[in-house]
Design an enzyme around this catalytic site. Structure first.
Site, PDB file in Angstrom:
ATOM      1  N   LYS A  53      86.106  -2.930  55.122  1.00 47.89           N
ATOM      2  CA  LYS A  53      86.056  -2.663  53.692  1.00 47.89           C
ATOM      3  C   LYS A  53      86.258  -1.177  53.421  1.00 47.89           C
ATOM      4  CE  LYS A  53      83.095  -6.636  52.804  1.00 47.89           C
ATOM      5  NZ  LYS A  53      81.720  -7.160  52.710  1.00 47.89           N
ATOM      6  N   GLN A  97      75.626  -5.241  52.211  1.00 47.11           N
ATOM      7  CA  GLN A  97      76.143  -6.258  53.125  1.00 47.11           C
ATOM      8  C   GLN A  97      75.044  -7.264  53.478  1.00 47.11           C
ATOM      9  OE1 GLN A  97      79.438  -6.500  54.196  1.00 47.11           O
ATOM     10  NE2 GLN A  97      78.777  -8.456  55.067  1.00 47.11           N
ATOM     11  N   ASP A 120      80.121  -7.062  44.081  1.00 47.69           N
ATOM     12  CA  ASP A 120      80.073  -8.384  44.704  1.00 47.69           C
ATOM     13  C   ASP A 120      79.833  -9.478  43.665  1.00 47.69           C
ATOM     14  OD1 ASP A 120      80.687  -8.518  47.393  1.00 47.69           O
ATOM     15  OD2 ASP A 120      78.686  -7.916  48.059  1.00 47.69           O
TER      16      ASP A 120
END
Ligand code: NAD
Length: 291
Positions: A53, A97, A120
């Protein structure tokens, strides 16, 4: 035979276009969009995702900051970091994460992220906005699936869509997105009866379960569009392993009108969408158009 939906190529084209949009945004506003990625503990797969990422973020001209914390980090320490990132004017997107190591409280951490920086799309505020059909930061994987459907150019309005799987990160938001496209949406899950029959009725079939080959070729409506989100590592029969989806691909490819391969379908779209969400968040925060 089905048209194979090349997610890798679509993601690459979108990422290239995004790099130009980032450059334009930077010129207009003087701001470089910044993504902060938080990793707690030493899970090997998570570390790979986080690095990927960060690398792609920089490749499109955005700033990326990685925060790698030890597995023994406390809830209070992690919350303090999230709050610091919420206030940091150089940070437009925050990604924590998952999974977080025990005993950290994932829900409480996700709730602490500023919804405007929640790239997200996991914050209750963004899930709620999506459920109300209002603009929101949308979870990256289902957004990637929608973009692949759009790329195919098939009309979605009025079509019967079946989403198999109801997870918070894929199935549920996927169903909401399809509803916003005016599909007739059905959601199936582990307790659904007659899954084969439900599948046979679907013009658009999106599968996010995590069971290799769950969906068989003769469950698929001829000509249907099949989007396979599953990522499953299986024995390759030669002492190694390979990645397969939730759909029995070789069978399905004879029946479907279009199908995503695994790997190379949905997977590459997820990171592309994360980067697009980061620019969108930066544009909303800085008040400059993202286009
Ligand atoms: P999850 O485990 O959170 O949810 C699985 C869902 O499948 C549940 O809602 C469950 O009810 C349903 N289910 C389980 N068994 C079933 C059955 N027999 N019939 C019908 N439904 C059943 O999983 P998730 O996080 O949504 O991920 C699903 C899959 O997608 C996994 O393979 C995961 O690795 C993959 N995934 C891929 C990406 C990507 O970038 N391509 C992103 C996220 C997840």
């Amino acid at each position: 035979p089905a048209r194979v939906i090349d997610g890798k190529a679509v993601a690459a084209a979108r990422t290239q276009a995004l790099a130009q949009r980032v450059a334009g945004f930077r010129e207009r506003t003087g701001v470089v969009p910044g993504l902060a990625v938080v990793l707690v503990g030493d899970d090997a797969a998570s570390a790979i995702y986080v690095r990927r990422k960060a690398r792609q973020c920089e490749a499109v001209g955005m700033r990326s900051v990685q925060h790698v914390l030890p597995g023994a980090t406390t809830q209070a320490e992690l919350l303090a970091l999230v709050e610091r990132l919420n206030r940091d004017p150089d940070v437009h997107g925050i990604l924590v994460q998952l999974p977080l190591p025990r005993p950290l409280d994932e829900a409480a951490i996700l709730a602490a992220v500023d919804p405007d920086k929640d790239v997200d799309g996991f914050h209750t505020m963004n899930a709620g906005r999506l459920a109300l059909g209002r603009p929101a930061l949308v979870p990256c994987t289902p957004l990637g699936c929608l973009l692949l459907l759009r790329e195919l150019g098939v009309a979605l309005r009025g079509k019967r869509a079946l989403v198999v799987g109801r997870s918070v990160i894929v199935g549920r938001p996927m169903a909401q997105l399809l509803l916003m496209e005016d599909c007739t949406v059905t959601i199936a899950h582990r307790h659904s009866q007659d899954l084969a029959m439900l599948c046979r009725e679907a013009d658009i079939l999106i599968v996010a379960v995590g069971i290799p080959g769950l969906i068989r070729g003769d469950w698929i409506r001829p000509g249907a569009v099949v989007i396979d989100v599953g990522i499953n590592r299986v024995d390759d029969g030669a002492g190694g392993s390979r990645i397969v989806g939730d759909v029995a691909y070789d069978e399905a490819a004879h029946v479907a009108g279009a199908i995503t391969p695994v790997p190379g379908g949905v997977g590459p779209m997820t990171i592309a969408c994360l980067l697009e969400n980061t620019l969108a968040a930066a544009a909303a925060i800085e008040g400059g158009a993202a286009a």
